[in-house]
Write an enzyme that holds these catalytic residues in place. Structure first.
Site, PDB file in Angstrom:
ATOM      1  N   ASN A 150      10.564  -9.827  14.954  1.00  0.00           N
ATOM      2  CA  ASN A 150      10.994 -10.895  14.049  1.00  0.00           C
ATOM      3  C   ASN A 150      12.058 -10.296  13.124  1.00  0.00           C
ATOM      4  OD1 ASN A 150      11.288 -12.562  11.763  1.00  0.00           O
ATOM      5  ND2 ASN A 150       9.231 -13.409  12.028  1.00  0.00           N
ATOM      6  N   PRO A 151      13.313 -10.650  13.346  1.00  0.00           N
ATOM      7  CA  PRO A 151      14.389 -10.032  12.555  1.00  0.00           C
ATOM      8  C   PRO A 151      14.206 -10.187  11.049  1.00  0.00           C
ATOM      9  CG  PRO A 151      15.301 -11.252  14.395  1.00  0.00           C
ATOM     10  CD  PRO A 151      13.826 -11.563  14.366  1.00  0.00           C
ATOM     11  N   GLY A 156       0.831  -1.204   0.000  1.00  0.00           N
ATOM     12  CA  GLY A 156       0.000   0.000   0.000  1.00  0.00           C
ATOM     13  C   GLY A 156       0.860   1.246   0.000  1.00  0.00           C
ATOM     14  N   GLU A 171       8.479   2.894   8.353  1.00  0.00           N
ATOM     15  CA  GLU A 171       8.811   4.128   7.655  1.00  0.00           C
ATOM     16  C   GLU A 171      10.210   4.639   7.990  1.00  0.00           C
ATOM     17  OE1 GLU A 171       4.960   5.690   8.875  1.00  0.00           O
ATOM     18  OE2 GLU A 171       4.561   6.071   6.762  1.00  0.00           O
TER      19      GLU A 171
HETATM   20 MO1  MOS Z   1       1.916   4.828   5.431  1.00  0.00          MO
HETATM   21  S1  MOS Z   1       2.346   6.367   4.146  1.00  0.00           S
HETATM   22  O1  MOS Z   1       1.032   5.572   6.703  1.00  0.00           O
HETATM   23  O2  MOS Z   1       1.097   3.619   4.615  1.00  0.00           O
END
Ligand code: MOS
Length: 726
Positions: free
Chosen positions: A609-610, A239, A683
């Site tokens: 979980n690496p 997404g 992120e």
């Molecule tokens: Mo993220 S830009 O909050 O999917």
């Protein structure tokens, strides 16, 4: 038994629990549900960027075999529309469509064809004839609309201290402008849904990141009760922000189903993904930094100019990173928007930080160079354990450690501060560094656990409306349940992505892991507590869950739990931190360049979980590399359409563009963040990557590349910075 649990509980690099479903095609994405009697919808897009529809002739399309209906503004259902424009939009906003004859941007939906087959719908859509009245001078070109810039209604302007005074006290000043282009998310799975209207409500199998917000947006747009809307998003093929809110196709398919009385499937084409599913906006960021000779920051201004659409308002908060990352007494952050005849931009991975950190971390590098200071030392000198923008401590912050450990792993000591000194044949080699910070939110989450006893086997099912957008939610939730119930992960099933399940905040903003897992934890703890209470067993006593069921004479037991941020959480700034290191090689004659290696160090709390965590960082680094290398959506300056409209011209990095990548997570315990000590990483990975690359390019070439992407033609023609020897 205990050894199995240790191998499968939180912190172990287990394979994805839903992996086999995906590779065998059994995992059902939105458009794959075998809904009987379904028909297909194809959206029609405007071919002007500003004006009105004078007439639409749908007669030819309607005559075609298989065509059931063509919906335009002339026969569309009345929906809720914005009370005022521009309307500030968020993840649960209404999405009115086909409500009038006005066109605000090229590619806007102006109609939809419903037919028995996908091909019939596509063919008929081409036969719809539209006559427009074009309005003169649409706002298409960023540079030509700056006089229209305004402060958005939901302003995020911020200041502390006295910026000008801070600048006047500085020994050195950096005053530079950084440009980032429009970018598009392009998840692998196209936006798609099957909407089925029945009994005054709708069931939508839809590719959405946030199930709850989707039900709100649909119910409000159609003005029906929220209980009448069910959204199912069991699997979502990526997404990156484009599926946070409902886009118009969700409303179109639902409207069509309501009008014709059959389930309607609508898939946005890859081409339409450019015009109808959001984008990262173009930003112009003006940075001013002042520092003393010894490297002490005195002032920092981060002023961003972006665009929004004509009728909706969205701002990417690029300046947020500049409020909190460094110890600087005088600070100014502003955001201005200008209305343009383009679709409304929306969140794209690390909205604000991805682009904002490019400007901030390049400007920091520019200042370090001016001060003749090592850029790591310069950052460490201005480190802070207090978030000055909130006047409260960080819950944990290992930025200095990220920089130091990364430097060691990377071999930073081999870097020569002087550009153009590290050469091999035609290659100029450069090293770059940048600091990363990303807010780590955590939101109220509800979850249910269902315990079942089958002979000797104890099985647990976790349910919540969370989504797994490819990040590994299924896996980490299963690991959490296994950990708290003390059973092997193989005995846990996880069911997600259904608005009938307990409410979660959905996947976005890097809050998924912390929220989902603490929600699952709370449900498991609740079940154990309740089962012990019935037996008068003290809470602290450890009793296997199977034994608790047996002693209670129960074959099955259900409990619901919820988790939310604590008071301590509210009193702290909870962020993940990181450092990016990058080595680039630039061909001195052609400007062709490549990334030779990257090192990323993160401090992001407990790593659940690496393997899935590593995947998140790799994905972020790849998108960050894409920002620097090639990604840009170009607007045709006369018509306002996007001329990059497929993967043939919107370039994303491939394996060959990314060489060796090392990802390190520092051990970090942060119980303020939440009980499980989880911080966000989705992120963090993209944040400041482009800056580390730009800074490495400067170190290689002596050229400051302030406009992304850094194409070879820009690089070869860019001037050397003053003071750099050719
Ligand atoms: Mo993220 S830009 O909050 O999917």
């Amino acid at each position: 038994m205990s050894s199995i649990v240790e191998k499968t509980a939180v912190g172990q690099a287990i394979d994805r629990v839903e992996g086999h479903l995906k590779v065998t095609g059994k995992a059902k994405y939105a458009s794959e549900f075998p809904v009987p009697n379904k028909v297909y919808a194809q959206g029609i897009n405007s071919t002007i960027s500003k004006g009105e529809i004078v007439s639409i002739d749908t007669s030819e399309a309607e005559k075609q075999e298989g065509v059931l209906k063509v919906i335009t503004h002339q026969n569309a259902e009345k929906l809720k529309t914005f009370e005022e424009e521009p309307a500030a939009i968020s993840t649960d906003s209404i999405a009115p469509v086909l409500q009038d004859h006005k066109v605000h941007y090229y590619g806007q939906y102006i109609g939809v064809v419903i037919a028995e087959t996908f091909e019939q719908a596509q063919y008929a859509a081409r036969l719809v004839k539209v006559e427009y009245r074009k309005e003169a001078s649409p706002a298409i070109i960023f540079e030509k609309n700056k006089d229209k810039a305004y402060r958005p209604k939901e302003s995020s302007d911020y200041s502390r201290g006295d910026l000008e005074k801070g600048l006047s006290e500085a020994d050195e000043i950096i005053d530079a402008v950084y440009n980032t282009p429009i970018e598009h998310h392009h998840p692998m799975e196209l936006h798609a849904l099957i909407a089925s209207w029945e009994n005054g409500g709708v069931t939508a199998y839809a590719s959405q990141q946030m199930v709850e917000d989707a039900t709100i947006a649909i119910s409000e747009t159609f003005q029906i009760p929220q209980e009448k809307v069910r959204v199912i998003a069991a699997f979502v093929g990526g997404g990156f922000g484009s599926k946070l809110k409902v886009e118009r196709q969700v409303i179109l398919a639902t409207m069509a189903s309501k009008m014709i009385g059959r389930p309607v499937q609508m898939t946005v084409t890859r081409h339409q993904m450019f015009t109808n599913t959001g984008m990262r906006q173009r930003n112009e960021q003006h940075m001013r930094i002042g520092a003393k000779k010894d490297g002490t920051l005195t002032s920092l201004a981060h002023e961003t100019l972006s665009h929004t659409s004509i009728n909706e308002e969205f701002q990417e908060s690029c300046g947020m990173v500049s409020k909190m990352l460094y110890k600087v007494p005088n600070n100014l952050v502003t955001h201005r928007l200008m209305p343009m005849n383009l679709q409304t931009p929306f969140a794209m991975r690390a909205p604000g930080e991805a682009t904002g950190s490019f400007a901030l971390e390049c400007a920091m590098d520019e200042m370090a160079w001016k001060l003749k200071m090592d850029p790591i030392d310069f950052r460490i000198k201005n480190d802070t354990q207090t978030d000055l923008s909130e006047d409260q401590p960080f819950s944990s912050r290992l930025l200095v450690e990220c920089l130091r450990i990364g430097a060691e792993k990377f071999g930073w000591e081999k870097r020569n501060m002087k550009p153009r000194t590290n050469k091999e044949g035609n290659w100029l080699k450069g090293y770059g560094v940048s600091a990363a910070s990303r807010n780590s939110p955590y939101k109220e989450t509800h979850s249910k656990v269902i315990l079942k006893q089958h002979k000797d086997l104890m099985e647990a099912t976790i349910r919540m409306d969370a989504t797994d957008i490819g990040t590994g939610s299924y896996t980490i939730i299963a690991q959490t349940a296994a950990e708290y119930l003390k059973i092997p992960v193989e005995q846990v099933s996880v069911e997600l992505g259904d608005s009938d399940f307990p409410v979660t905040p959905g996947s976005g903003g890097s809050w998924g892991a912390a929220s989902y897992c603490n929600g699952a934890r709370a449900a498991c703890e609740k079940a154990l507590q309740e089962l012990k209470k019935k037996l008068n067993i003290p809470d602290a006593e450890e009793v296997p869950v199977a034994e608790l069921l047996q002693k209670n004479n129960l074959m099955e037991y259900e409990a619901e739990g919820s988790a939310k941020p604590s008071e301590e959480f509210e009193k702290h700034s909870v962020y993940s931190f990181g450092a990016n290191f990058c080595e680039v090689w630039v061909d001195k004659d052609t400007g062709m360049w490549r990334i030779n290696r990257m090192v990323n160090v993160g401090s992001a709390g407990r790593i659940l979980n690496p393997k899935t965590a590593y995947g998140q960082i790799i994905g972020g680094l790849t998108m960050g590399a894409g920002m620097a290398l090639a990604e840009q959506t170009r607007v045709e300056p006369n018509f306002g359409n996007f001329i990059t409209r497929s993967f043939a011209d919107y370039h994303v990095p491939v394996n060959l563009d990314l060489a060796q990548i090392d990802v390190i997570f520092l051990p970090e315990e942060d119980k303020i963040a939440n009980k499980m000590g989880i911080k966000g990483i989705g992120e963090l990975g993209i944040t400041s990557v482009a800056a580390s690359i730009g800074n490495a390019i400067f170190n290689a070439t002596g050229k400051r590349m302030r406009d992304l992407p850094i194409t070879p033609e820009k690089l070869i023609t860019a001037p050397l910075e003053p003071g750099v020897q050719a």
